[in-house]
Design a protein around this motif. Structure first.
Motif, PDB file in Angstrom:
ATOM      1  N   GLU A  10       0.813  -1.224   0.000  1.00  0.00           N
ATOM      2  CA  GLU A  10       0.000   0.000   0.000  1.00  0.00           C
ATOM      3  C   GLU A  10       0.847   1.274   0.000  1.00  0.00           C
ATOM      4  OE1 GLU A  10      -3.308   1.950   2.931  1.00  0.00           O
ATOM      5  OE2 GLU A  10      -3.389  -0.218   2.641  1.00  0.00           O
ATOM      6  N   LEU A  11       1.901   1.306   0.812  1.00  0.00           N
ATOM      7  CA  LEU A  11       2.760   2.491   0.869  1.00  0.00           C
ATOM      8  C   LEU A  11       3.470   2.706  -0.464  1.00  0.00           C
ATOM      9  CD1 LEU A  11       4.032   4.844   2.378  1.00  0.00           C
ATOM     10  CD2 LEU A  11       5.760   3.246   3.255  1.00  0.00           C
ATOM     11  N   THR A  12       3.932   1.627  -1.071  1.00  0.00           N
ATOM     12  CA  THR A  12       4.594   1.740  -2.375  1.00  0.00           C
ATOM     13  C   THR A  12       3.625   2.253  -3.425  1.00  0.00           C
ATOM     14  OG1 THR A  12       6.118  -0.049  -1.811  1.00  0.00           O
ATOM     15  CG2 THR A  12       5.862   0.463  -4.153  1.00  0.00           C
ATOM     16  N   GLN A  13       2.414   1.738  -3.437  1.00  0.00           N
ATOM     17  CA  GLN A  13       1.407   2.200  -4.401  1.00  0.00           C
ATOM     18  C   GLN A  13       1.114   3.679  -4.198  1.00  0.00           C
ATOM     19  OE1 GLN A  13      -1.842  -0.555  -3.735  1.00  0.00           O
ATOM     20  NE2 GLN A  13      -1.157  -1.862  -5.405  1.00  0.00           N
ATOM     21  N   LYS A  14       1.009   4.102  -2.954  1.00  0.00           N
ATOM     22  CA  LYS A  14       0.738   5.511  -2.661  1.00  0.00           C
ATOM     23  C   LYS A  14       1.887   6.384  -3.153  1.00  0.00           C
ATOM     24  CE  LYS A  14      -0.072   8.680   1.164  1.00  0.00           C
ATOM     25  NZ  LYS A  14      -0.103   8.849   2.612  1.00  0.00           N
ATOM     26  N   THR A  15       3.117   5.947  -2.913  1.00  0.00           N
ATOM     27  CA  THR A  15       4.279   6.725  -3.335  1.00  0.00           C
ATOM     28  C   THR A  15       4.375   6.793  -4.849  1.00  0.00           C
ATOM     29  OG1 THR A  15       5.425   6.100  -1.304  1.00  0.00           O
ATOM     30  CG2 THR A  15       6.785   6.967  -3.104  1.00  0.00           C
ATOM     31  N   LEU A  16       4.095   5.692  -5.536  1.00  0.00           N
ATOM     32  CA  LEU A  16       4.112   5.707  -7.004  1.00  0.00           C
ATOM     33  C   LEU A  16       3.061   6.663  -7.553  1.00  0.00           C
ATOM     34  CD1 LEU A  16       4.645   1.919  -7.734  1.00  0.00           C
ATOM     35  CD2 LEU A  16       6.239   3.771  -8.262  1.00  0.00           C
ATOM     36  N   LYS A  17       1.904   6.705  -6.912  1.00  0.00           N
ATOM     37  CA  LYS A  17       0.865   7.656  -7.324  1.00  0.00           C
ATOM     38  C   LYS A  17       1.359   9.090  -7.138  1.00  0.00           C
ATOM     39  CE  LYS A  17      -4.019   8.702  -6.546  1.00  0.00           C
ATOM     40  NZ  LYS A  17      -4.421   8.836  -7.908  1.00  0.00           N
ATOM     41  N   GLN A  18       2.055   9.345  -6.031  1.00  0.00           N
ATOM     42  CA  GLN A  18       2.601  10.675  -5.786  1.00  0.00           C
ATOM     43  C   GLN A  18       3.681  11.028  -6.810  1.00  0.00           C
ATOM     44  OE1 GLN A  18       3.710   9.898  -1.696  1.00  0.00           O
ATOM     45  NE2 GLN A  18       2.007  11.132  -0.930  1.00  0.00           N
ATOM     46  N   TYR A  49       5.242   6.636 -20.774  1.00  0.00           N
ATOM     47  CA  TYR A  49       5.289   7.853 -19.963  1.00  0.00           C
ATOM     48  C   TYR A  49       3.914   8.128 -19.347  1.00  0.00           C
ATOM     49  CZ  TYR A  49       5.748  12.468 -18.168  1.00  0.00           C
ATOM     50  OH  TYR A  49       5.714  13.527 -17.301  1.00  0.00           O
ATOM     51  N   GLY A  50       2.864   7.932 -20.114  1.00  0.00           N
ATOM     52  CA  GLY A  50       1.510   8.137 -19.591  1.00  0.00           C
ATOM     53  C   GLY A  50       1.224   7.240 -18.399  1.00  0.00           C
ATOM     54  N   LYS A  51       1.722   6.011 -18.449  1.00  0.00           N
ATOM     55  CA  LYS A  51       1.539   5.092 -17.321  1.00  0.00           C
ATOM     56  C   LYS A  51       2.286   5.577 -16.093  1.00  0.00           C
ATOM     57  CE  LYS A  51       0.773   1.066 -20.248  1.00  0.00           C
ATOM     58  NZ  LYS A  51       1.340  -0.207 -20.708  1.00  0.00           N
ATOM     59  N   TYR A  52       3.463   6.161 -16.291  1.00  0.00           N
ATOM     60  CA  TYR A  52       4.211   6.707 -15.153  1.00  0.00           C
ATOM     61  C   TYR A  52       3.413   7.806 -14.465  1.00  0.00           C
ATOM     62  CZ  TYR A  52       8.383   4.436 -17.170  1.00  0.00           C
ATOM     63  OH  TYR A  52       9.290   3.548 -17.673  1.00  0.00           O
ATOM     64  N   GLU A  53       2.792   8.671 -15.256  1.00  0.00           N
ATOM     65  CA  GLU A  53       1.987   9.749 -14.664  1.00  0.00           C
ATOM     66  C   GLU A  53       0.767   9.202 -13.934  1.00  0.00           C
ATOM     67  OE1 GLU A  53       0.922  13.159 -16.944  1.00  0.00           O
ATOM     68  OE2 GLU A  53       3.005  13.752 -17.275  1.00  0.00           O
ATOM     69  N   LYS A  54       0.344   8.007 -14.292  1.00  0.00           N
ATOM     70  CA  LYS A  54      -0.805   7.389 -13.624  1.00  0.00           C
ATOM     71  C   LYS A  54      -0.382   6.576 -12.404  1.00  0.00           C
ATOM     72  CE  LYS A  54      -3.882   7.195 -17.595  1.00  0.00           C
ATOM     73  NZ  LYS A  54      -3.163   7.663 -18.756  1.00  0.00           N
ATOM     74  N   GLY A  55       0.934   6.528 -12.133  1.00  0.00           N
ATOM     75  CA  GLY A  55       1.406   5.856 -10.936  1.00  0.00           C
ATOM     76  C   GLY A  55       1.904   4.439 -11.128  1.00  0.00           C
ATOM     77  N   GLN A  56       2.169   4.054 -12.371  1.00  0.00           N
ATOM     78  CA  GLN A  56       2.721   2.716 -12.604  1.00  0.00           C
ATOM     79  C   GLN A  56       4.181   2.678 -12.168  1.00  0.00           C
ATOM     80  OE1 GLN A  56       1.839   0.815 -16.350  1.00  0.00           O
ATOM     81  NE2 GLN A  56       3.809  -0.229 -16.347  1.00  0.00           N
ATOM     82  N   ASP A  57       4.602   1.509 -11.722  1.00  0.00           N
ATOM     83  CA  ASP A  57       5.982   1.316 -11.282  1.00  0.00           C
ATOM     84  C   ASP A  57       6.946   1.663 -12.411  1.00  0.00           C
ATOM     85  OD1 ASP A  57       8.066   0.642  -9.652  1.00  0.00           O
ATOM     86  OD2 ASP A  57       7.451  -1.433  -9.367  1.00  0.00           O
ATOM     87  N   LEU A  58       8.087   2.251 -12.053  1.00  0.00           N
ATOM     88  CA  LEU A  58       9.081   2.600 -13.046  1.00  0.00           C
ATOM     89  C   LEU A  58      10.470   2.368 -12.475  1.00  0.00           C
ATOM     90  CD1 LEU A  58       9.550   6.434 -13.397  1.00  0.00           C
ATOM     91  CD2 LEU A  58       8.221   5.448 -11.574  1.00  0.00           C
ATOM     92  N   ARG A  59      11.411   2.169 -13.361  1.00  0.00           N
ATOM     93  CA  ARG A  59      12.799   1.974 -12.947  1.00  0.00           C
ATOM     94  C   ARG A  59      13.391   3.312 -12.530  1.00  0.00           C
ATOM     95  NH1 ARG A  59      15.643  -1.442 -17.620  1.00  0.00           N
ATOM     96  NH2 ARG A  59      17.345  -0.265 -16.701  1.00  0.00           N
ATOM     97  N   LEU A  60      14.328   3.243 -11.608  1.00  0.00           N
ATOM     98  CA  LEU A  60      15.001   4.460 -11.165  1.00  0.00           C
ATOM     99  C   LEU A  60      15.692   5.147 -12.337  1.00  0.00           C
ATOM    100  CD1 LEU A  60      15.909   6.401  -8.961  1.00  0.00           C
ATOM    101  CD2 LEU A  60      17.804   4.843  -8.478  1.00  0.00           C
ATOM    102  N   LEU A  64      15.193   9.029 -13.484  1.00  0.00           N
ATOM    103  CA  LEU A  64      16.320   9.968 -13.586  1.00  0.00           C
ATOM    104  C   LEU A  64      16.412  10.574 -14.986  1.00  0.00           C
ATOM    105  CD1 LEU A  64      18.990   8.049 -11.511  1.00  0.00           C
ATOM    106  CD2 LEU A  64      17.643  10.042 -10.806  1.00  0.00           C
ATOM    107  N   LYS A  65      16.144   9.781 -16.017  1.00  0.00           N
ATOM    108  CA  LYS A  65      16.150  10.292 -17.392  1.00  0.00           C
ATOM    109  C   LYS A  65      15.085  11.376 -17.556  1.00  0.00           C
ATOM    110  CE  LYS A  65      15.365   8.896 -22.179  1.00  0.00           C
ATOM    111  NZ  LYS A  65      15.113   7.768 -23.087  1.00  0.00           N
ATOM    112  N   ILE A  66      13.890  11.110 -17.045  1.00  0.00           N
ATOM    113  CA  ILE A  66      12.800  12.080 -17.157  1.00  0.00           C
ATOM    114  C   ILE A  66      13.133  13.348 -16.382  1.00  0.00           C
ATOM    115  CG2 ILE A  66      10.379  12.508 -16.557  1.00  0.00           C
ATOM    116  CD1 ILE A  66       9.961   9.441 -17.120  1.00  0.00           C
TER     117      ILE A  66
END
Length: 84
Positions: A10-18, A49-60, A64-66
């Motif tokens: 849950e905490l990870t999901q919340k942080t990814l959303k943030q 990229y759209g998935k990242y803005e929606k809170g999907q997991d992404l590599r560090l 950093l590239k973004i």
């Protein structure tokens, strides 16, 4: 070695959303009304990229590239919009 758990807690999901919300806020602050325009201008995969803005997991490395593209440091990125 423990089995890999692909279901974030849950905490990870919340942080990814943030993270996604922060990416969206910075993109909009740079004058891009939608993520497709931003992704196309900087040769990023539009749907990913759209998935990242929606809170999907992404590599560090992807984050950093973004952030380099957005011209923001990781410390500045995480200084707003995250619960302590």
């Amino acid at each position: 070695m423990a089995p890999r758990d692909d279901n974030p807690d849950e905490l990870t999901q919340k942080t990814l959303k943030q993270v996604g919300e922060r990416l969206r806020a910075i993109r909009k602050g740079k004058g891009f009304s939608n993520y497709e325009q931003f992704a196309n201008k900087y040769a990023l995969n539009r749907s990913t990229y759209g998935k990242y803005e929606k809170g999907q997991d992404l590599r560090l490395s992807s984050l950093l590239k973004i952030l380099r593209i957005m011209e923001i440091s990781p410390s500045d990125f995480f200084s707003e919009g995250f619960d302590s």
